[in-house]
Scaffold this active site. Structure first.
Site, short mmCIF file in Angstrom:
data_model
loop_
_atom_site.label_atom_id
_atom_site.label_comp_id
_atom_site.label_asym_id
_atom_site.label_seq_id
_atom_site.Cartn_x
_atom_site.Cartn_y
_atom_site.Cartn_z
N ARG A 60 0.79 -1.24 0.00
CA ARG A 60 0.00 0.00 0.00
C ARG A 60 0.83 1.29 0.00
NH1 ARG A 60 -4.25 -2.92 -1.54
NH2 ARG A 60 -5.47 -3.87 0.12
N ASP A 288 -1.27 -13.09 -0.54
CA ASP A 288 -2.15 -12.02 -1.02
C ASP A 288 -2.53 -11.08 0.12
OD1 ASP A 288 -3.59 -10.34 -2.59
OD2 ASP A 288 -5.14 -11.77 -3.17
O1 DOR Z 1 -9.34 -9.11 -2.52
C1 DOR Z 1 -8.49 -8.50 -3.16
N1 DOR Z 1 -7.89 -7.41 -2.67
N2 DOR Z 1 -8.19 -8.92 -4.39
C2 DOR Z 1 -7.38 -8.21 -5.21
O2 DOR Z 1 -7.12 -8.63 -6.29
C3 DOR Z 1 -6.85 -6.90 -4.78
C4 DOR Z 1 -6.76 -6.83 -3.32
C5 DOR Z 1 -6.50 -5.45 -2.81
O3 DOR Z 1 -5.58 -4.80 -3.31
O4 DOR Z 1 -7.15 -5.04 -1.85
ZN ZN Z 2 -3.48 -9.48 -4.73
#
Ligand code: DOR
Ligand code: ZN
Length: 430
Positions: A60, A288
């Protein structure tokens, strides 16, 4: 004499052996029963494992630093046994041109506790010039929900060597289901697994005949795995801890905190993901890590942003589950450490000569309840609250101790930018 020797019980090639690892300038130079060194660190207790390479984090920074920043995100990574992260491009500004790449690398060099790489976000404008970015970035990210799939043919003609990582969900398909979801089960239906499978098939169809290194991020459904099964040797596949451990259900509360893309799915999908992970059909685990603040999540489900934090809990939770289920630790270490490193062309993730001296020390009897207030995220919450994990007591990156006895001793700014060197590109071979 060797600069530094670490002695203890190591997991090497699937076996736990007592040995010494010799380190010079941060790199493993020898692995032997006994070694002399100028400095010697002994671990009479605990097991020494490679630290993880998390190829999918959203730190971020810049622009969205109220959710997380390069310091808090990489500090969390360190406490979770992750010595290298690769950061996603959907920051503000997005990482889509040379200037934004350079800015992000300089932020990382100032703020990162662990080694880091970056992705270039591929879009209509930079698509033709990807070659110009080969020297600048660690990988390329194609977010298919925002990408014109008719351009895949164009993409397939490029001769780039770095990994192309795809978020596989087909936009038109999602739009067709289109209505607002009010809970997790509806969310899974409106972003149906068929949209994931369709995206996977489109990419495979265009890319089949190329030598491009394709990676499918966070595959979530059994039908996508089926579509991928024919291409096992050509492409790599990732899965997240949240897709392995949760299914869409009413019992996950608050529901909006578990809203993520691709969505959590059914217990049958979970079973298929586990089977594929254990068989090696799924290559790697990626967190992720996608933090949003509590305020952002505490709104009506349909308005809440998608994404869950996970970089600090990935290794601890998975280690705990693998131990409890009696699954082979070697498989876990491959999926978290050696395989992601190799796929992205990084000399990390393995306790062997020539690799960076990156390890964690764990006490397999020391299980901890996961609590958000003990984690280091800026967002202050975790979807794994109350679950158990085995956290590292110590972390070494390039031979330097970053965490000692669960306390931070490393410095902000220690983390180095990583990208594959010429001739050491990404490799599919096991
Ligand atoms: O759930 C998700 N959040 N999927 C994504 O592809 C992007 C991510 C985000 O950047 O918050
Ligand atoms: Zn992602």
């Amino acid at each position: 004499m060797i600069e530094k020797v670490i002695e203890g019980k190591f997991l090497i090639d699937g076996k736990i052996i007592h040995c010494c690892v010799g380190i010079e300038r941060g790199i493993i130079v020898d692995v032997k029963k006994s070694l002399d060194g100028e400095t010697r660190i002994r671990f009479p207790r605990g097991l020494i494992l490679p630290s993880a390479v998390d190829v999918h984090v959203h730190l971020r920074d810049p622009g969205l630093t109220h959710k997380e920043d390069f310091s808090t995100g990489t500090l969390s990574a360190a406490f979770g046994g992750v010595s290298c992260v690769i950061d996603m491009p959907n920051t503000k500004p997005p990482t889509v041109d040379k200037e934004s790449c350079k800015e992000k690398i300089s932020i990382g060099e100032r703020k990162s506790y662990v080694d880091f790489g970056i992705y270039l976000g591929v879009n209509e404008n930079n698509l033709k010039n990807l070659k110009d970015f080969e020297d600048l970035v660690t990988g390329f990210k194609i977010y298919l929900p925002d990408f014109d799939v008719t351009l895949l043919g164009e993409l397939s003609k490029l001769k780039v060597k770095k990994v192309l990582a795809f978020h596989a969900e087909e936009r038109k398909c999602i739009e067709k289901f289109g209505k607002k979801a009010e809970n997790l089960i509806e969310h899974a239906k409106t972003r149906a697994s068929v949209c994931e499978k369709m995206a996977v098939e489109k990419v495979l169809k265009e890319m089949e005949k190329t030598d491009l290194r394709i990676h499918f991020c966070h595959i979530s459904s059994s039908i996508s795995l089926y579509a991928l099964s024919r291409f096992k040797k050509k492409v790599s596949v990732g899965v997240t801890p949240h897709h392995l451990l949760f299914k869409a259900s009413r019992s996950l509360t608050p529901q909006s905190y578990y809203k993520v893309n691709p969505p959590l799915r059914t217990s049958l999908d979970q079973e298929a993901l586990w089977e594929a992970l254990l068989s090696g059909e799924i290559d790697i685990i990626e967190s992720d890590h996608a933090p949003h603040t509590i305020d952002e999540k505490e709104v009506d489900f349909s308005e809440a942003p998608s994404g869950v934090p996970g970089v600090e809990t990935m290794y601890p939770v998975m280690l705990y589950v693998f131990l409890m289920k009696g699954y082979p630790l070697e498989r876990l270490v491959s999926a978290l450490c050696s395989r992601p490193a190799r796929l992205f062309g990084l000399k990390k993730g393995r306790i062997a000569k020539g690799m960076d001296a990156d390890f964690i020390v764990v006490d397999l009897k020391k299980m901890k309840k996961i609590r958000a207030d003990r984690l280091h995220y800026k967002c202050g919450w975790t979807p794994f609250e109350g679950m158990k994990g085995i956290f590292p007591t110590d972390l070494f990156i390039r031979g330097e101790r970053i965490i000692e006895d669960e306390e931070l001793i490393g410095d902000r700014g220690f983390g180095k930018f990583v990208k594959p060197r010429e001739g050491e590109e990404s490799c599919m071979e096991k």
